[in-house]
Design a protein around this motif. Structure first.
Motif, PDB file in Angstrom:
ATOM      1  N   VAL A   1       0.851  -1.195   0.000  1.00 33.97           N
ATOM      2  CA  VAL A   1       0.000   0.000   0.000  1.00 33.97           C
ATOM      3  C   VAL A   1       0.886   1.244   0.000  1.00 33.97           C
ATOM      4  CG1 VAL A   1      -1.612   1.333   1.423  1.00 33.97           C
ATOM      5  CG2 VAL A   1      -1.957  -1.118   1.123  1.00 33.97           C
ATOM      6  N   PRO A   2       0.599   2.231  -0.879  1.00 41.71           N
ATOM      7  CA  PRO A   2       1.398   3.445  -0.895  1.00 41.71           C
ATOM      8  C   PRO A   2       1.193   4.246   0.391  1.00 41.71           C
ATOM      9  CG  PRO A   2      -0.509   3.666  -2.349  1.00 41.71           C
ATOM     10  CD  PRO A   2      -0.479   2.246  -1.859  1.00 41.71           C
ATOM     11  N   PRO A   3       2.144   5.093   0.790  1.00 39.93           N
ATOM     12  CA  PRO A   3       3.334   5.499   0.027  1.00 39.93           C
ATOM     13  C   PRO A   3       4.585   4.688   0.340  1.00 39.93           C
ATOM     14  CG  PRO A   3       3.022   6.961   1.891  1.00 39.93           C
ATOM     15  CD  PRO A   3       1.921   5.949   1.966  1.00 39.93           C
ATOM     16  N   GLY A   4       4.462   3.510   0.928  1.00 38.52           N
ATOM     17  CA  GLY A   4       5.638   2.694   1.209  1.00 38.52           C
ATOM     18  C   GLY A   4       6.144   2.888   2.622  1.00 38.52           C
ATOM     19  N   THR A   5       7.393   2.552   2.825  1.00 40.04           N
ATOM     20  CA  THR A   5       7.939   2.577   4.187  1.00 40.04           C
ATOM     21  C   THR A   5       9.286   3.295   4.245  1.00 40.04           C
ATOM     22  OG1 THR A   5       8.912   0.402   3.759  1.00 40.04           O
ATOM     23  CG2 THR A   5       6.793   0.425   4.876  1.00 40.04           C
ATOM     24  N   MET A   6       9.466   4.294   3.380  1.00 41.03           N
ATOM     25  CA  MET A   6      10.770   4.964   3.346  1.00 41.03           C
ATOM     26  C   MET A   6      11.015   5.838   4.574  1.00 41.03           C
ATOM     27  SD  MET A   6      12.387   7.128   0.208  1.00 41.03           S
ATOM     28  CE  MET A   6      13.429   5.967  -0.628  1.00 41.03           C
ATOM     29  N   THR A   7       9.914   6.339   5.153  1.00 40.84           N
ATOM     30  CA  THR A   7      10.048   7.171   6.355  1.00 40.84           C
ATOM     31  C   THR A   7       9.025   6.742   7.391  1.00 40.84           C
ATOM     32  OG1 THR A   7       8.448   8.783   5.539  1.00 40.84           O
ATOM     33  CG2 THR A   7      10.759   9.190   4.981  1.00 40.84           C
ATOM     34  N   SER A   8       9.178   7.322   8.583  1.00 42.04           N
ATOM     35  CA  SER A   8       8.224   6.995   9.650  1.00 42.04           C
ATOM     36  C   SER A   8       6.819   7.425   9.260  1.00 42.04           C
ATOM     37  CB  SER A   8       8.651   7.684  10.947  1.00 42.04           C
ATOM     38  OG  SER A   8       8.726   9.087  10.747  1.00 42.04           O
ATOM     39  N   SER A   9       6.700   8.591   8.654  1.00 39.80           N
ATOM     40  CA  SER A   9       5.361   9.073   8.289  1.00 39.80           C
ATOM     41  C   SER A   9       4.779   8.238   7.159  1.00 39.80           C
ATOM     42  CB  SER A   9       5.390  10.554   7.916  1.00 39.80           C
ATOM     43  OG  SER A   9       6.402  10.828   6.990  1.00 39.80           O
ATOM     44  N   ALA A  10       5.636   7.804   6.223  1.00 41.94           N
ATOM     45  CA  ALA A  10       5.148   6.939   5.138  1.00 41.94           C
ATOM     46  C   ALA A  10       4.655   5.616   5.710  1.00 41.94           C
ATOM     47  CB  ALA A  10       6.255   6.703   4.116  1.00 41.94           C
ATOM     48  N   LYS A  11       5.443   5.078   6.633  1.00 44.63           N
ATOM     49  CA  LYS A  11       5.064   3.813   7.248  1.00 44.63           C
ATOM     50  C   LYS A  11       3.760   3.967   8.039  1.00 44.63           C
ATOM     51  CE  LYS A  11       7.453   0.039   9.531  1.00 44.63           C
ATOM     52  NZ  LYS A  11       8.654  -0.387  10.250  1.00 44.63           N
ATOM     53  N   GLY A  12       3.640   5.089   8.734  1.00 48.46           N
ATOM     54  CA  GLY A  12       2.434   5.362   9.501  1.00 48.46           C
ATOM     55  C   GLY A  12       1.217   5.469   8.602  1.00 48.46           C
TER      56      GLY A  12
ATOM     57  N   PRO B   1      20.036  12.085   5.113  1.00 49.43           N
ATOM     58  CA  PRO B   1      20.649  10.920   5.763  1.00 49.43           C
ATOM     59  C   PRO B   1      19.582   9.957   6.266  1.00 49.43           C
ATOM     60  CG  PRO B   1      20.648  12.788   7.250  1.00 49.43           C
ATOM     61  CD  PRO B   1      20.022  13.272   5.979  1.00 49.43           C
ATOM     62  N   ALA B   2      19.918   8.684   6.276  1.00 49.72           N
ATOM     63  CA  ALA B   2      18.969   7.674   6.769  1.00 49.72           C
ATOM     64  C   ALA B   2      18.878   7.727   8.292  1.00 49.72           C
ATOM     65  CB  ALA B   2      19.412   6.291   6.313  1.00 49.72           C
ATOM     66  N   ASN B   3      17.804   7.187   8.825  1.00 53.83           N
ATOM     67  CA  ASN B   3      17.588   7.065  10.275  1.00 53.83           C
ATOM     68  C   ASN B   3      17.762   8.396  11.012  1.00 53.83           C
ATOM     69  OD1 ASN B   3      17.266   4.195  10.033  1.00 53.83           O
ATOM     70  ND2 ASN B   3      19.488   4.097   9.724  1.00 53.83           N
ATOM     71  N   THR B   4      17.214   9.432  10.422  1.00 52.25           N
ATOM     72  CA  THR B   4      17.374  10.774  10.983  1.00 52.25           C
ATOM     73  C   THR B   4      16.037  11.502  10.968  1.00 52.25           C
ATOM     74  OG1 THR B   4      19.633  10.859  10.115  1.00 52.25           O
ATOM     75  CG2 THR B   4      18.637  12.958  10.734  1.00 52.25           C
ATOM     76  N   ASN B   5      15.778  12.234  12.047  1.00 48.83           N
ATOM     77  CA  ASN B   5      14.605  13.107  12.054  1.00 48.83           C
ATOM     78  C   ASN B   5      14.901  14.337  11.212  1.00 48.83           C
ATOM     79  OD1 ASN B   5      12.534  11.919  13.708  1.00 48.83           O
ATOM     80  ND2 ASN B   5      13.933  12.168  15.447  1.00 48.83           N
ATOM     81  N   ILE B   6      14.001  14.633  10.271  1.00 49.35           N
ATOM     82  CA  ILE B   6      14.194  15.761   9.368  1.00 49.35           C
ATOM     83  C   ILE B   6      13.112  16.793   9.649  1.00 49.35           C
ATOM     84  CG2 ILE B   6      14.452  16.503   6.967  1.00 49.35           C
ATOM     85  CD1 ILE B   6      16.391  14.278   7.590  1.00 49.35           C
ATOM     86  N   ALA B   7      13.523  18.052   9.740  1.00 54.19           N
ATOM     87  CA  ALA B   7      12.559  19.151   9.846  1.00 54.19           C
ATOM     88  C   ALA B   7      12.591  19.925   8.531  1.00 54.19           C
ATOM     89  CB  ALA B   7      12.918  20.062  11.014  1.00 54.19           C
TER      90      ALA B   7
ATOM     91  N   THR C   1      13.617   9.507   8.376  1.00 54.61           N
ATOM     92  CA  THR C   1      13.999   8.627   7.273  1.00 54.61           C
ATOM     93  C   THR C   1      14.293   7.224   7.800  1.00 54.61           C
ATOM     94  OG1 THR C   1      16.243   9.440   7.538  1.00 54.61           O
ATOM     95  CG2 THR C   1      14.932  10.435   5.790  1.00 54.61           C
ATOM     96  N   LYS C   2      13.869   6.225   7.023  1.00 49.63           N
ATOM     97  CA  LYS C   2      14.045   4.836   7.469  1.00 49.63           C
ATOM     98  C   LYS C   2      14.843   4.006   6.475  1.00 49.63           C
ATOM     99  CE  LYS C   2      11.488   4.702  11.268  1.00 49.63           C
ATOM    100  NZ  LYS C   2      12.120   4.419  12.581  1.00 49.63           N
ATOM    101  N   GLN C   3      14.584   4.218   5.192  1.00 51.66           N
ATOM    102  CA  GLN C   3      15.206   3.350   4.176  1.00 51.66           C
ATOM    103  C   GLN C   3      16.018   4.171   3.190  1.00 51.66           C
ATOM    104  OE1 GLN C   3      11.899   1.438   2.311  1.00 51.66           O
ATOM    105  NE2 GLN C   3      11.695  -0.122   3.884  1.00 51.66           N
ATOM    106  N   LEU C   4      17.045   3.555   2.637  1.00 50.09           N
ATOM    107  CA  LEU C   4      17.809   4.198   1.574  1.00 50.09           C
ATOM    108  C   LEU C   4      17.005   4.113   0.278  1.00 50.09           C
ATOM    109  CD1 LEU C   4      21.370   2.677   2.188  1.00 50.09           C
ATOM    110  CD2 LEU C   4      20.311   4.638   3.303  1.00 50.09           C
ATOM    111  N   GLY C   5      17.226   5.069  -0.598  1.00 51.14           N
ATOM    112  CA  GLY C   5      16.564   5.004  -1.901  1.00 51.14           C
ATOM    113  C   GLY C   5      16.260   6.378  -2.461  1.00 51.14           C
TER     114      GLY C   5
END
Lengths: 329, 227
Positions: A39-50, A197-203, A238-242
């Motif tokens: 299901v979109p939008p995927g799991t690239m970030t925490s918000s996407a996964k949510g 960067p991966a695994n980082t909180n972005i504002a 961010t959670k995944q590279l890509g």
């Protein structure tokens, strides 16, 4: 006769409920395991996964409703068809309209469903720090360390290092018809590339130099309006590279359709390497940029930017003129 | 007024409003001048660079919008200046571009566009002198940019001194004050890539991005890259 009807109704209700329950469980399980991960939008970030979870959960709730309608329709066609030998007469008239059990059940079930969904949506919005949406200049839901990082970004000493759990501040500047990005923790350089960067909180701090745009990083599940002289803050982790795609999602003029670019989520080490080399490469131009600020007033001093439809020239401003450092006359 | 008269007035006004709205829409979407495609692939030998010469002028001087700023391109077969901004280029080829900048400059709205990006070597030349960035708050400022966002290509075109007798209508001749900017870039594979000026130079339009900035054949166009 009345008892016989009542027995038949109970019998039908039980049949329908059993069929509906079995089908709902099967379809929900199939959806959860087969469709859910895609299901979109995927799991690239925490918000996407949510959001992926939210979409999946809502589908899991909606499917039984859909199945309930179909099962009832199928059952009615099969069992209560007038062509069927020995078919029962459907119960209609006042008996159906004044059935308190049915009415109360309907009101209670729909009320609980709506209230539950309202609560669910609110909780999901809070725990994901705004679910990747723009929260305006003073966000209510922020990840740990965001307030500190955002305040530091306005100072010349702002910095960021890998594996430090620091929030990375990225400014998104929209203009007709391109997004550019500033990194205040790396000397405030500006670039047309968006690298994270991966695994980082972005504002993301989103603003515009001219008309209304909208920053939409689809795979990151970040979407925030870009308004002139407004700072719209959105968070994600961010959670995944890509690679991901950035588009303007607000019709902003003739080249709106070309206002897109791709970005990358890379390892923290790779990001540091990119940021430091870009900071160095852009040093000459960075020195000519205005000091980092959350918003900028579109320049009013030349390049036609100062001429508005009323034919007047907007007066000079001494501060916050993007790309202009000269004093007011 | 009789009921029939009132009705006729209302219907008449409605038709006038519809006609005005239709005229406005048609005027808005109609291109300023009929545009063609300037073909730089004719006679191009594989592996050889393509010479592309363009000029920018502060006022085109003819057509439906004579006061609008515009790009012109030199027809490679006739040598004439043509107001076309759709250029057909060969794929995977080096384009040696020369832009004669006849317009004056000013500070950029976003100094990011003062940086030369995406050219071969990361530089351009201004009247023979190499540069990789130009501070638009100094000197004569930046008049326009040649930017192809999808290719990451952007070159600031430094303006001429506005106190000089700036060329007032196209095509401008080299006897008028001008800056010669040269740079090279490589085309990617086949595709359509839009280009535009990132200086909001649409005088009289909101934020300077209407008019010539929003009309093909003035300050933006397409690179039609073909195999």
């Amino acid at each position: 006769m009345a008892n016989e009807n009542s027995t038949n109704e109970t019998h039908h209700l039980r049949n329908i409920t059993v069929i509906w329950l079995i089908l709902s469980v099967i379809v929900d399980l199939l959806f959860w395991f087969l469709v859910g991960p895609h299901v979109p939008p995927g799991t690239m970030t925490s918000s996407a996964k949510g959001n992926q979870f939210d979409f999946t959960f809502l589908c899991l709730m909606a499917l039984p409703v859909l199945i309930g309608v179909w099962v009832y329709m199928g059952y009615a066609i099969r069992i209560w068809s007038a062509k069927r030998p020995g078919a029962e007469e459907p119960m209609t008239g006042p008996n159906a309209r004044t059935n308190k059990t049915a009415q109360v059940s309907w009101i209670v079930i729909t009320s609980v469903a709506v209230l539950f969904l309202a609560g669910f949506g609110t909780v999901e919005l809070v725990i994901s720090q705004g679910s990747g949406g723009g929260e305006g200049p003073n966000p209510i839901w922020t990840p740990p360390g965001a307030t500190k990082a955002e305040a530091a970004a306005l100072t010349p000493k702002a910095s960021w290092s890998a594996n430090s759990n620091q929030v990375l501040t990225v400014q998104v500047i929209a203009q007709q018809w391109k997004f550019t990005y500033r990194y205040p923790q790396f000397g405030g350089f500006e670039t047309t590339q968006l690298v994270l960067p991966a695994n980082t909180n972005i504002a993301f701090n989103v603003t515009s130099l001219d008309v209304i745009h909208s920053f939409w990083a689809y795979q990151l599940d970040v979407k925030a309006d870009a308004n002139p002289q407004q700072n719209d803050v959105a968070f994600t982790q961010t959670k995944q590279l890509g690679s991901f795609t950035v588009r303007c999602s607000e019709l902003c003029g003739i080249w709106h359709g070309t206002m897109f670019n791709s970005g990358k989520v890379v390892s923290e080490a790779a990001f540091m390497s990119w940021a430091q080399s870009t900071e160095q490469a852009n040093a000459q131009n960075t020195a000519d940029l205005p000091p980092f600020a959350w918003t900028y007033v579109p320049d009013a001093n030349g390049a036609a930017g100062g001429y508005y439809t009323d034919g007047n020239v907007t007066p000079y401003s001494t501060v916050e003129i993007y790309g202009s450092k000269q004093s007011a006359p | 007024m009789s009921m029939r008269g009132r009705l006729a007035t209302v219907i008449g006004l409605f038709l006038v409003a519809v006609a005005l709205a239709g005229w406005g829409v048609v005027s808005f979407i109609r291109p300023g001048v009929p545009g063609g495609v300037m073909d730089f692939t004719q006679g191009h030998a594989a592996g050889q660079p393509v010479d592309l010469t363009a000029q920018t002028v502060g006022a085109i001087g003819f057509g439906p919008h004579p006061t609008w700023v515009s790009y012109l391109v030199k027809d490679p077969s006739t040598g004439k200046w043509v107001q076309d901004t759709t250029w057909k280029l060969p794929a995977n080829s080096v384009i040696d571009m020369t832009i004669l900048q006849y317009d004056s400059g000013s500070p950029l709205r976003n100094q990011e566009w003062g940086q030369v990006q995406g050219t071969i070597g990361g530089t351009a030349t201004l009247n023979g002198t190499s540069y990789s960035a130009y501070n638009s708050n100094t000197g004569t400022g930046v008049g326009h940019t040649f930017t192809v966002p999808a290719l990451g290509l952007s070159v600031p075109l430094i303006g001429v001194n506005s106190s000089d007798s700036v060329c007032g209508s196209a095509p401008c001749m080299t006897s008028s004050p001008h800056n010669t900017i040269t740079f090279s870039f490589k085309t990617p594979g086949p595709g359509s890539y839009s280009w535009q000026c990132f200086v909001p130079c649409g005088l009289g339009y909101l934020f300077g991005n209407g008019g010539p900035m929003s009309t093909l054949n003035y300050m933006g166009g397409q690179l039609e890259v073909v195999q």
